[in-house]
Design an enzyme around this catalytic site. Sequence first.
Site, PDB file in Angstrom:
ATOM      1  CG  ASP A 166      -2.039   0.990   1.148  1.00 64.17           C
ATOM      2  OD1 ASP A 166      -1.755   2.190   0.941  1.00 64.17           O
ATOM      3  OD2 ASP A 166      -3.198   0.599   1.288  1.00 64.17           O
ATOM      4  CD  GLN A 212     -14.889  -0.248  -2.061  1.00 69.96           C
ATOM      5  OE1 GLN A 212     -16.086  -0.353  -1.782  1.00 69.96           O
ATOM      6  NE2 GLN A 212     -14.293  -0.997  -2.979  1.00 69.96           N
ATOM      7  CG  HIS A 234      -8.833  -3.272  -1.990  1.00 68.81           C
ATOM      8  ND1 HIS A 234      -9.762  -2.518  -2.665  1.00 68.81           N
ATOM      9  CD2 HIS A 234      -8.535  -2.572  -0.864  1.00 68.81           C
ATOM     10  CE1 HIS A 234     -10.012  -1.417  -1.991  1.00 68.81           C
ATOM     11  NE2 HIS A 234      -9.298  -1.424  -0.894  1.00 68.81           N
ATOM     12  CG  PHE A 235      -9.454  -9.147   1.491  1.00 69.38           C
ATOM     13  CD1 PHE A 235     -10.176  -9.369   2.656  1.00 69.38           C
ATOM     14  CD2 PHE A 235      -9.987  -9.568   0.287  1.00 69.38           C
ATOM     15  CE1 PHE A 235     -11.409 -10.022   2.617  1.00 69.38           C
ATOM     16  CE2 PHE A 235     -11.214 -10.219   0.235  1.00 69.38           C
ATOM     17  CZ  PHE A 235     -11.929 -10.441   1.406  1.00 69.38           C
ATOM     18  CG  HIS A 236      -6.808  -2.651   3.567  1.00 73.34           C
ATOM     19  ND1 HIS A 236      -6.103  -1.513   3.265  1.00 73.34           N
ATOM     20  CD2 HIS A 236      -8.060  -2.443   3.070  1.00 73.34           C
ATOM     21  CE1 HIS A 236      -6.890  -0.651   2.635  1.00 73.34           C
ATOM     22  NE2 HIS A 236      -8.080  -1.193   2.500  1.00 73.34           N
TER      23      HIS A 236
HETATM   24  P1  5GP Z   1      -9.827   1.341   0.478  1.00 75.13           P
HETATM   25  O1  5GP Z   1      -9.934   2.719   1.074  1.00 75.13           O
HETATM   26  O2  5GP Z   1     -10.539   1.315  -0.842  1.00 75.13           O
HETATM   27  O3  5GP Z   1     -10.242   0.237   1.398  1.00 75.13           O
HETATM   28  O4  5GP Z   1      -8.296   1.064   0.231  1.00 75.13           O
HETATM   29  C1  5GP Z   1      -7.580   1.552  -0.830  1.00 75.13           C
HETATM   30  C2  5GP Z   1      -6.129   1.505  -0.439  1.00 75.13           C
HETATM   31  O5  5GP Z   1      -5.371   1.732  -1.606  1.00 75.13           O
HETATM   32  C3  5GP Z   1      -5.726   2.565   0.581  1.00 75.13           C
HETATM   33  O6  5GP Z   1      -5.144   1.947   1.720  1.00 75.13           O
HETATM   34  C4  5GP Z   1      -4.729   3.441  -0.168  1.00 75.13           C
HETATM   35  O7  5GP Z   1      -3.678   3.853   0.657  1.00 75.13           O
HETATM   36  C5  5GP Z   1      -4.255   2.526  -1.285  1.00 75.13           C
HETATM   37  N1  5GP Z   1      -3.885   3.213  -2.496  1.00 75.13           N
HETATM   38  C6  5GP Z   1      -4.497   4.270  -3.097  1.00 75.13           C
HETATM   39  N2  5GP Z   1      -3.880   4.596  -4.246  1.00 75.13           N
HETATM   40  C7  5GP Z   1      -2.852   3.722  -4.401  1.00 75.13           C
HETATM   41  C8  5GP Z   1      -1.835   3.557  -5.399  1.00 75.13           C
HETATM   42  O8  5GP Z   1      -1.769   4.273  -6.401  1.00 75.13           O
HETATM   43  N3  5GP Z   1      -0.943   2.553  -5.189  1.00 75.13           N
HETATM   44  C9  5GP Z   1      -0.985   1.724  -4.095  1.00 75.13           C
HETATM   45  N4  5GP Z   1      -0.070   0.782  -4.002  1.00 75.13           N
HETATM   46  N5  5GP Z   1      -1.917   1.860  -3.134  1.00 75.13           N
HETATM   47  C10 5GP Z   1      -2.843   2.840  -3.283  1.00 75.13           C
END
Ligand code: 5GP
Length: 144
Positions: A37, A101, A107-109
Amino acid sequence: MMLDQSYDPENIFAKIICGEIPSVNLYESDSILAFMDVFPQSEGHCLVIHKQATATNLFDVDDDDLAALTAAVKKVAQAVRDGLAPDGIRIAQFNGAPAGQTVYHLHFHVIPVYEGRNLGAHASGGPADTEQLEKTATKIRAAL
Ligand code: 5GP
């Protein structure tokens, strides 16, 4: 973005899958990609995605694809555990903007937790230093 939004093939993770946006990758198979991330909440925070499933969230993924994805989450979490020796590991998955989100490709963290160190904020702050991400990724890859 609410729960019933359709999949946008131009989302950031779709661009990472096809190599249009760079990423520090940990693991790749025919169907799965795991990568660091770029706004990590802790050292070793990484993401696991299915490459073919055009699912915005948990509700529109095929059960077989979800099974492959969660098996990969376990594999990556095990490597994070072995490679970084955190005190705990949080697995997170958000559905819809009101739930937190921000990227609309399922996706999973995998978020390592270290005792005495607070987690950073979700999906905010400055991007991590690529060299530092690479260093951490090397330790995780070695454990895969
Ligand atoms: P969400 O908020 O959808 O659960 O998680 C999205 C995740 O993607 C966030 O933890 C954010 O830091 C990560 N993220 C956003 N843009 C990018 C990117 O361009 N590259 C990577 N590797 N991670 C990203």
